[in-house]
Scaffold this active site. Structure first.
Site, PDB file in Angstrom:
ATOM      1  N   PHE A  69      30.633  50.600  34.775  1.00 52.60           N
ATOM      2  CA  PHE A  69      30.629  51.651  33.757  1.00 52.60           C
ATOM      3  C   PHE A  69      30.969  53.133  34.554  1.00 52.60           C
ATOM      4  O   PHE A  69      30.816  53.537  35.664  1.00 52.60           O
ATOM      5  CB  PHE A  69      29.250  51.829  33.282  1.00 52.60           C
ATOM      6  CG  PHE A  69      28.789  50.571  32.579  1.00 52.60           C
ATOM      7  CD1 PHE A  69      28.794  50.546  31.275  1.00 52.60           C
ATOM      8  CD2 PHE A  69      28.318  49.512  33.471  1.00 52.60           C
ATOM      9  CE1 PHE A  69      28.514  49.112  30.732  1.00 52.60           C
ATOM     10  CE2 PHE A  69      27.863  48.152  32.706  1.00 52.60           C
ATOM     11  CZ  PHE A  69      27.986  48.111  31.357  1.00 52.60           C
ATOM     12  N   THR A  89      29.690  44.244  35.338  1.00 53.84           N
ATOM     13  CA  THR A  89      30.647  45.150  34.823  1.00 53.84           C
ATOM     14  C   THR A  89      30.190  46.570  35.299  1.00 53.84           C
ATOM     15  O   THR A  89      29.224  47.130  35.710  1.00 53.84           O
ATOM     16  CB  THR A  89      30.120  45.388  33.455  1.00 53.84           C
ATOM     17  OG1 THR A  89      30.407  44.184  32.683  1.00 53.84           O
ATOM     18  CG2 THR A  89      31.006  46.179  32.539  1.00 53.84           C
TER      19      THR A  89
END
Ligand SMILES: O=C(O)C(=O)C[C@]1(C(=O)O)C=C[C@@H](O)C=C1
Length: 373
Positions: free
Chosen positions: A275, A273
Site C-alpha cells: 500500500f 499487498t
C-alpha cells in the site's frame, strides 16, 4: 520457583510486585515522551507558522523504529518491540494533532489494516468508497493522508491507483506491506453446503482462484467493490436466509459477525499487498528510501533502453517497472518506475536529470522511507 545456584525462592507475588514497579516507570517515561512531543508541536508551530504545519514526519518515524529494532536485545522480538513503539508514536502524534486518514473502505478492508499498521491506532479513520475518492479527500485537505493499495504479490498492480497519480499533485510519502489471509465466510444461520454465490473484490477472488476451482467450482463468483463490502452483503443475505458466502479477512469477518468456513484460502501462502501513503508534502531523506517516478517515453526506437541505461550507469537499483496505456495517444505508454534511494541522493538526482532529457515527461511521485514493519 528457585533460580540456579540460588536458594532464594521467587514467588508469584514478588514477580508481580516487580512488574508493577516496572509498569509505573514505563508509564512515567511514556508520559515524559508525550510531553516532549507536545513541545515538538509548539516548536513546529512557531517555526512553520499556523498555516500548513507538518506534524507527521515519516522519515523521523522510520528512523525511530529502525533504531528500536537495531538496539533491541530481547527477549521480545524486534518486530514486536517496534509495534509497541509504533503505537507510542501514534499516541504522541495524536497529542500534537489528530490525523484524519482516508483509506479505501468500507471499515474492515485490508487497506484499513494497512492504515493502522502504518499510523498506529490513534488516528481518525475516514473510509472512502473508491480509490479516486481517497485522492480527492487528501487533495481537498479534508484528510491529512490517504492509504491506497498499489500491488499484490499474486495479482500484480492495482491499475486504479497508478492511473490516479496521472492528474494528481499528491506525493507518495510512505509504503506499507500487509500479509493477506483470506477466509470463506457465511452468516451463522447459513449452511455452507447450500452456498450458491461467493462475493468478494475481484482481486481477492483472483487470489483464491485455484482454491475456488477445486472446492467451490459450482458457486458463482460475484465481484463487488471491496471484500469488506462482500462480507457486508453476505451478512445481509444471511438475514434473509439466502446462502451467500464472502471472501474476506479477519477484520471484516468480526465486523459483520460472520463464521469462518475455511481459513487461509489464498493460493499463495506469502500473498502480500503493498500500500502507498499519499499526502501533500515531500518527505526528506530517512537514510533508507525508495523513489517512484512516472515517465512518458518518446515514441522512438530505443527510447525505453535509453531510460534504463541511465539507471545502470549510475548504479541505481530499480525495484519495479510497470507499463500503462498513456491515455493520450493510442498505443502510447507511460512507465511507473520504483528504485532504491531518495531523489536528493546524488546518483538518483543524476538519473532523474538524465531522464528529463531523454523522456517526454518525468514526474517524481515521491521519495519515501522503505517500510519498516
Ligand atoms: O519528531 C517529531 O517531529 C515529532 O513530532 C515526534 C514524533 C515522535 O513521537 O517521535 C511524533 C510524530 C512524528 O511523526 C514523528 C515523531
Amino acid at each position: 520457583m528457585t533460580t540456579k545456584n540460588d536458594t532464594t525462592t521467587i514467588t508469584l507475588p514478588m514477580l508481580r510486585d516487580r512488574i508493577d514497579a516496572i509498569d509505573a516507570q514505563i508509564q512515567d517515561l511514556i508520559n515524559e515522551r508525550a510531553a516532549c512531543a507536545q513541545k515538538v508541536a509548539e516548536v513546529k508551530l512557531t517555526e512553520q507558522g499556523d498555516q500548513n504545519v507538518v506534524f507527521y514526519r515519516p522519515e523521523r518515524e522510520a528512523q525511530v523504529l529502525r533504531r528500536v529494532m537495531e538496539r533491541n536485545k530481547g527477549p521480545l522480538g524486534n518486530e514486536e518491540m517496534a509495534k509497541i513503539f509504533r503505537q507510542v508514536m501514534s499516541s504522541c502524534l495524536a497529542l500534537e494533532r489528530p490525523m484524519r486518514i482516508a483509506f479505501l473502505g468500507p471499515e474492515g478492508t485490508f487497506t484499513q489494516q494497512a492504515a493502522l499498521k502504518h499510523f498506529g491506532q490513534s488516528i481518525i479513520s475516514a473510509p472512502m468508497a473508491a480509490i479516486d475518492e481517497v485522492f480527492r479527500e487528501v487533495e481537498s485537505g479534508a484528510a491529512n493522508y490517504g492509504v491506497v493499495p498499489v500491488e499484490n504479490s499474486t495479482e500484480g498492480v492495482v491499475n486504479h491507483t497508478l492511473d490516479s497519480f496521472r492528474n494528481s499533485r499528491l506525493k507518495i510519502c510512505g509504503e506499507v506491506e500487509v500479509r493477506i489471509h483470506h477466509n470463506l465466510l457465511v452468516a451463522p444461520n447459513i449452511n455452507p453446503d447450500d452456498v450458491t454465490h461467493i462475493y468478494s473484490h475481484q482481486q481477492s477472488l483472483a487470489q483464491c482462484r485455484a482454491w475456488l476451482d477445486r472446492y467451490w467450482p459450482h458457486a458463482e463468483r460475484v465481484a463487488v467493490s471491496s471484500n469488506a463490502e462482500g462480507a457486508r452483503l453476505a451478512a445481509e443475505a444471511g438475514k434473509n436466509g439466502k446462502a451467500v458466502a464472502a471472501i474476506a479477512g479477519d477484520i471484516a469477518s468480526q465486523l459483520y459477525d460472520l463464521v469462518v468456513v475455511s481459513a487461509n484460502i489464498e493460493d499463495h501462502p506469502d500473498n502480500t499487498t503493498r500500500f502507498l501513503i499519499i499526502g501533500n508534502e515531500k518527505v526528506p531523506q530517512s537514510g533508507k528510501d525508495k523513489t517512484s517516478l512516472l515517465v512518458s517515453a518518446k515514441n522512438e526506437p530505443g527510447a525505453l533502453y535509453r531510460l534504463l541505461e541511465s539507471f545502470e550507469r549510475h548504479g541505481v537499483d530499480m525495484t519495479r517497472l510497470e507499463t500503462r496505456p498513456s491515455l493520450i495517444s493510442k498505443w502510447g505508454y507511460v512507465f511507473y518506475i520504483d528504485f532504491w534511494g531518495h531523489c536528493e541522493d546524488e546518483a538518483c538526482h543524476a538519473v532523474i536529470d538524465e531522464l528529463r532529457e531523454r523522456a517526454s515527461e518525468v514526474k517524481v511521485l515521491g521519495s519515501y522511507p522503505v517500510a519498516v514493519l
